[in-house]
Design an enzyme around this catalytic site. Structure first.
Site, PDB file in Angstrom:
ATOM      1  N   ARG A  24      15.406 -22.757  18.649  1.00 59.34           N
ATOM      2  CA  ARG A  24      16.453 -23.712  18.301  1.00 59.34           C
ATOM      3  C   ARG A  24      17.780 -23.285  18.927  1.00 59.34           C
ATOM      4  O   ARG A  24      18.436 -24.062  19.568  1.00 59.34           O
ATOM      5  CB  ARG A  24      16.579 -23.823  16.782  1.00 59.34           C
ATOM      6  CG  ARG A  24      16.990 -25.221  16.361  1.00 59.34           C
ATOM      7  CD  ARG A  24      16.565 -25.514  14.948  1.00 59.34           C
ATOM      8  NE  ARG A  24      15.093 -25.467  14.840  1.00 59.34           N
ATOM      9  CZ  ARG A  24      14.389 -26.242  14.013  1.00 59.34           C
ATOM     10  NH1 ARG A  24      15.012 -27.100  13.242  1.00 59.34           N
ATOM     11  NH2 ARG A  24      13.078 -26.156  13.957  1.00 59.34           N
TER      12      ARG A  24
ATOM     13  N   LYS B 111       4.147 -25.432  47.290  1.00 58.36           N
ATOM     14  CA  LYS B 111       3.661 -25.259  45.928  1.00 58.36           C
ATOM     15  C   LYS B 111       3.064 -26.559  45.415  1.00 58.36           C
ATOM     16  O   LYS B 111       3.697 -27.616  45.524  1.00 58.36           O
ATOM     17  CB  LYS B 111       4.834 -24.869  45.015  1.00 58.36           C
ATOM     18  CG  LYS B 111       5.155 -23.416  45.082  1.00 58.36           C
ATOM     19  CD  LYS B 111       5.529 -22.910  43.684  1.00 58.36           C
ATOM     20  CE  LYS B 111       5.736 -21.404  43.715  1.00 58.36           C
ATOM     21  NZ  LYS B 111       6.203 -20.890  42.426  1.00 58.36           N
TER      22      LYS B 111
ATOM     23  N   GLU C  66       8.072 -22.779  37.265  1.00 55.08           N
ATOM     24  CA  GLU C  66       9.026 -23.131  38.317  1.00 55.08           C
ATOM     25  C   GLU C  66      10.465 -23.213  37.793  1.00 55.08           C
ATOM     26  O   GLU C  66      11.414 -22.985  38.542  1.00 55.08           O
ATOM     27  CB  GLU C  66       8.619 -24.457  38.974  1.00 55.08           C
ATOM     28  CG  GLU C  66       7.581 -24.273  40.072  1.00 55.08           C
ATOM     29  CD  GLU C  66       6.258 -23.676  39.559  1.00 55.08           C
ATOM     30  OE1 GLU C  66       5.850 -23.987  38.425  1.00 55.08           O
ATOM     31  OE2 GLU C  66       5.652 -22.868  40.289  1.00 55.08           O
TER      32      GLU C  66
ATOM     33  N   GLY D 104       5.185 -17.415  35.755  1.00 56.89           N
ATOM     34  CA  GLY D 104       5.616 -17.924  37.048  1.00 56.89           C
ATOM     35  C   GLY D 104       5.984 -19.393  37.015  1.00 56.89           C
ATOM     36  O   GLY D 104       5.780 -20.118  37.987  1.00 56.89           O
TER      37      GLY D 104
ATOM     38  N   ASP E 144      11.703 -16.395  16.712  1.00 57.86           N
ATOM     39  CA  ASP E 144      12.792 -16.757  17.626  1.00 57.86           C
ATOM     40  C   ASP E 144      13.435 -15.572  18.344  1.00 57.86           C
ATOM     41  O   ASP E 144      14.160 -15.747  19.318  1.00 57.86           O
ATOM     42  CB  ASP E 144      13.874 -17.538  16.867  1.00 57.86           C
ATOM     43  CG  ASP E 144      13.430 -18.960  16.556  1.00 57.86           C
ATOM     44  OD1 ASP E 144      12.558 -19.472  17.276  1.00 57.86           O
ATOM     45  OD2 ASP E 144      13.953 -19.558  15.601  1.00 57.86           O
TER      46      ASP E 144
ATOM     47  N   ARG F  53       0.811  -1.221   0.000  1.00 56.09           N
ATOM     48  CA  ARG F  53       0.000   0.000   0.000  1.00 56.09           C
ATOM     49  C   ARG F  53       0.842   1.267   0.000  1.00 56.09           C
ATOM     50  O   ARG F  53       0.508   2.252  -0.660  1.00 56.09           O
ATOM     51  CB  ARG F  53      -0.970  -0.023   1.197  1.00 56.09           C
ATOM     52  CG  ARG F  53      -2.022  -1.136   1.011  1.00 56.09           C
ATOM     53  CD  ARG F  53      -3.247  -0.917   1.838  1.00 56.09           C
ATOM     54  NE  ARG F  53      -4.334  -1.749   1.300  1.00 56.09           N
ATOM     55  CZ  ARG F  53      -5.497  -1.937   1.910  1.00 56.09           C
ATOM     56  NH1 ARG F  53      -5.749  -1.350   3.066  1.00 56.09           N
ATOM     57  NH2 ARG F  53      -6.428  -2.686   1.360  1.00 56.09           N
TER      58      ARG F  53
ATOM     59  N   ARG G 122       1.440 -33.172  39.987  1.00 59.71           N
ATOM     60  CA  ARG G 122       2.186 -33.569  38.805  1.00 59.71           C
ATOM     61  C   ARG G 122       3.112 -32.458  38.377  1.00 59.71           C
ATOM     62  O   ARG G 122       2.885 -31.302  38.696  1.00 59.71           O
ATOM     63  CB  ARG G 122       1.227 -33.820  37.636  1.00 59.71           C
ATOM     64  CG  ARG G 122       0.677 -35.201  37.639  1.00 59.71           C
ATOM     65  CD  ARG G 122      -0.363 -35.285  36.577  1.00 59.71           C
ATOM     66  NE  ARG G 122      -1.059 -36.554  36.714  1.00 59.71           N
ATOM     67  CZ  ARG G 122      -2.227 -36.808  36.172  1.00 59.71           C
ATOM     68  NH1 ARG G 122      -2.837 -35.876  35.484  1.00 59.71           N
ATOM     69  NH2 ARG G 122      -2.795 -37.978  36.328  1.00 59.71           N
TER      70      ARG G 122
END
Lengths: 319, 319, 319, 319
Positions: free
Chosen positions: C172, C214, C188, C186, C128, C25, C163
């Site tokens: 990469r 936690k 871990e 946040g 990246d 444009r 879990r």
């Protein structure tokens, strides 16, 4: 520095919680106690304080609004009130204050230090992007994406009908949100406080676009320039077809903050504590060229961030 | 059946494209030629037709709006006009018609078959959920999620301030969207066309909630019951604090359709062609108990879908 | 400058379409003809060209991917191939080229100008964020928000179970996305190419966090550092509870671009044409301190953008 | 009925919080006390109870996961354990129990009532949509939309390259999510547990689509049928171009619930309390034809919800 306080003040902005979290956690990591002041300056005067620790800011970063709540506190313009505030902070052993908010809130912060000698660091949090000397304030990026999503939805339907859509967005004195949102959604026109609106020209532009074959027409209006209804009234008889109104209102202040706002808020929160720790105050954290730097309150607040007029030109050139 | 046509008519609704795609592709799989009529009945009269094939509906399912565009066509209430429409369809060798739209559009479809003997199958597409005999119309689910997202954003900021927020949503004659959106966001109150509004009671309810400790207050208003501004004016002096307005407008018609709407539209599109193929017409595709079934136009259109009042009660009980 | 060409090359990134739109444009507004080269350098060699005008880029800004498509073209490392490319451009009267892509693509662009004297301006487009001298590349912001949304969803469920969740994200050779995404959600822990992973320490950190109370545990892994499966295998026996894997893959390249990416892309697209118009080439458009500036290809490409290690520290400090 | 308990059990699903909220608030409105059992049956055995009231479920409806947390409790298959559970409930004066969960959790509930005479009402909450006799379970709709959004992002980039994308989604024994997600995104193929996969045929189908001119290729795989890696390995040499993997994992369990899931959960939560109040138990709340009805545990659990094979056909017909 053994004990500091943190508050949010004025209109809330997404990302404020990320800033609170960073202030609290970075302070705790540096063995500084943190008090949360609820409801801004009003809560300060009411001694509406809560003790904060590492856990009390868990899971808040992603939330819109501010867990400390906010309020406007008109009486803070009075020197007497500020004196009282300083006394309260002193009584609680609070040696430094972090204020997260917009221009009005930072003014309060400046006077609190200037007159009452309370060390304060400010963090710019406002969706209006009207604070000088920082490339961005916390909340602007999230707000923009909310507005863009909404306009994008309008474009779906706009291209199915023959109508003009008027979208009113925030921006009392700044057309930043309307301009960028208009630019990145390809809106046909914007109406902003920085440029007096010419309804005749606006109507002609829309008619011309339509002749070119465009079937949708979106006008983004900053609340500070006009109301959506006013724009609609002025346009309808000029363009000869119906308009439809959207007023986004306070949904622009909500929503989970974007990655950008969370990152900016986290960095500024850490910087604010770092400044206080090393004895630097009377400053606001600012984003300049990708870096967080301290800028003096008096320098920030004596100017107004002006809208980059190139953005306005781009909007016209590319749509 | 060698050749059919498909159109979208009236207010657009998210998922209409998925229905168009299903109609076209299922017809092609059954060696039936498909003509796309642009801009609804108006485009029919203008012979604004395009040939459609498998590829021409690729990548459209996820788009809001309708690629065939839509329009209102008031002159279609005249018998003469419908006669002309039938002649045009016949001239083009079109043996069956699929009309995707709301109540008004389906009325047009009914008369077109009743008087002019054009075999028509209707597909209910409207965000209002006001079409009888089908559990859901295409677009309702997407619209609801758009409204819920917006109100959720308001709640972020609502809990940061002391204000009442009035949100105006679509629903000219039906309070379905306002009711369900209010219910699933925990809004404090709803104002809908089905129930006369009592501002005194509404104000008292809000004041009472606030005494209970609630700090946010959201009222969802269906456009058919009142304007957000009217509600605000009636409430402000009663509750004694400021209100803020959001008018979502046509963003409720846009957005990429939800999984539910895409699935419903795909199933209905296939069913519509299947009905025409086996010689069944003068029916609308309807969702009943998880199944797609044909229901006669005259039965659907003689009634009005009434709002399930249990939902209204639930909103009050759970908020 | 009468006629230029534009292409996208290498891995696609959200916002590339906004850049294409701006190039086209802005060129048209300046009476410069624009040719779109499809499929990058491969399409250049195949003369897979399309004429572009104002309308041909309508409605593309909001789309992920690139309408010009992209490809990798390994044979472009050969000088012979580039000579051929230059001849083709010359044959078509193309006097300047805009290449939107990552490091590899910009290398191709540099050689094309250096050896073959084709005026080229590059625009950094890659998720990246590994291109030097520009604060951000097009696509990074959108990618980050996609990753953040995904991790946020994991956190909902993570706090419902016992879990550990391992999320593999793009990167990469750069840990930028993993680091910032980890920081602003946040998480871990993060595993990135810039820092050798110590599974013993990682396991201990997670166990320690858990002792602190936690209940959720999220580890963000850049694909260049390790695979999610490898990390899981090393962690499970150390922490004594199950892990679950998410591999986001190419969804990180998709999605409607954010306001930030659209704005950045629009500004860079305009700047690229502006540079060519005023005879400046052998440069890449770069974002530096809020401004778009030209930086020389050879300077950009001789260095590698290194990750700001403060961000890595912040992630550890605040989680 | 003076006192009841509510728990979530098994894999969590978005909307569980809306169900908890409805149970608690509707009980409170009926003067029934509510105890929240944390961590499902495991928490029951540990007497991990919290008192719940109107306010304790404020602001939870929009959250993914479950505020009561969940767990798997393999020892609950033992009669002894269930006897112990009943004794604990009795000790606390709990006269009825609402269990929100999937098939395994409802089995536990059934035995608890059958053997131990604890009145139980179940609410189907699972993203797998594998519970019989109810049109939908809580969480399915949100999960589907999450998967659809992810695949939609892939399609952006898929159409920019020449690659096949393999997306692994949830569904251990049911192909429902893979099938519907594939259908409503126009995926080229699905691999589900209900139909043995034929890689030869799958490869040929993809090659054929490509010859037809399709440039993107997405295969949706239910985890119960194969892993994405297995599918990729089998396909690559057959189709002759690269594949890319996405494994969504537990992000499918998260996210703010859709309007549909919130509404379904709210209605089911209210119904569950209503049933207990009127002395009806040993039932699950079910959605049948738009209504919430009670269905007996033994009837629900003796059958398996089978996938509607018409949906599988549609996927093939329309893509």
């Amino acid at each position: 520095m053994k004990k500091i306080a943190v508050m949010t003040s004025g209109g809330d902005a997404p990302g404020m919680n990320a800033a609170i979290r960073a202030v609290v956690r970075y302070a705790v990591r540096n063995d500084i106690e943190v008090v949360g002041i609820q409801r801004g300056y009003a809560g300060l005067l009411d001694e509406d304080f809560i003790k904060m620790n590492f856990a009390s800011v868990g899971g808040i970063m992603e939330k819109g609004g501010t867990i400390l709540r906010s309020s406007r506190c008109p009486e803070f313009v009075r020197k007497e009130t500020r004196k009282e505030a300083a006394a309260i902070l002193s009584k609680h052993g609070i040696e430094g204050l972090v204020v997260i908010g917009g221009e009005g809130s930072l003014h309060g912060a400046m006077f609190l230090e200037e007159e009452q000698k309370v060390p304060v660091v400010g963090i710019p949090g406002t969706i209006d992007n009207d604070i000088a000397m920082t490339d961005m304030s916390i909340g602007v990026d999230t707000c923009l994406n909310t507005v863009v999503d909404a306009i994008q939805k309008l474009k779906d339907t706009a291209s199915s009908h023959e109508r003009a859509f008027i979208v009113e967005v925030m921006g009392r004195s700044s057309g930043y949100i309307a301009t960028v949102a208009g630019l990145v959604t390809g809106a046909e026109a914007i109406v902003i406080p920085e440029i007096p609106v010419n309804y005749e020209a606006l109507g002609n532009k829309i008619l011309k676009e339509r002749e070119r074959g465009k079937i949708n027409c979106i006008v983004v209006v900053a609340e500070g320039a006009a109301s959506a209804y006013t724009v609609a009234r002025h346009l309808e008889h000029r363009i000869g077809y119906e308009t439809r109104i959207t007023i986004l209102g306070h949904i622009q202040r909500g929503g989970s903050p974007t990655a950008f706002d969370r990152l900016l808020a986290s960095r500024m929160g850490v910087a604010a504590v770092e400044y206080l720790k090393r004895g630097q105050s009377f400053v606001m954290t600012a984003l300049q060229g990708g870096k967080i730097v301290p800028v003096r309150f008096d320098e920030v607040l004596k100017q107004k961030k002006s809208l980059n007029m190139e953005l306005v030109e781009l909007t016209a050139l590319l749509s």
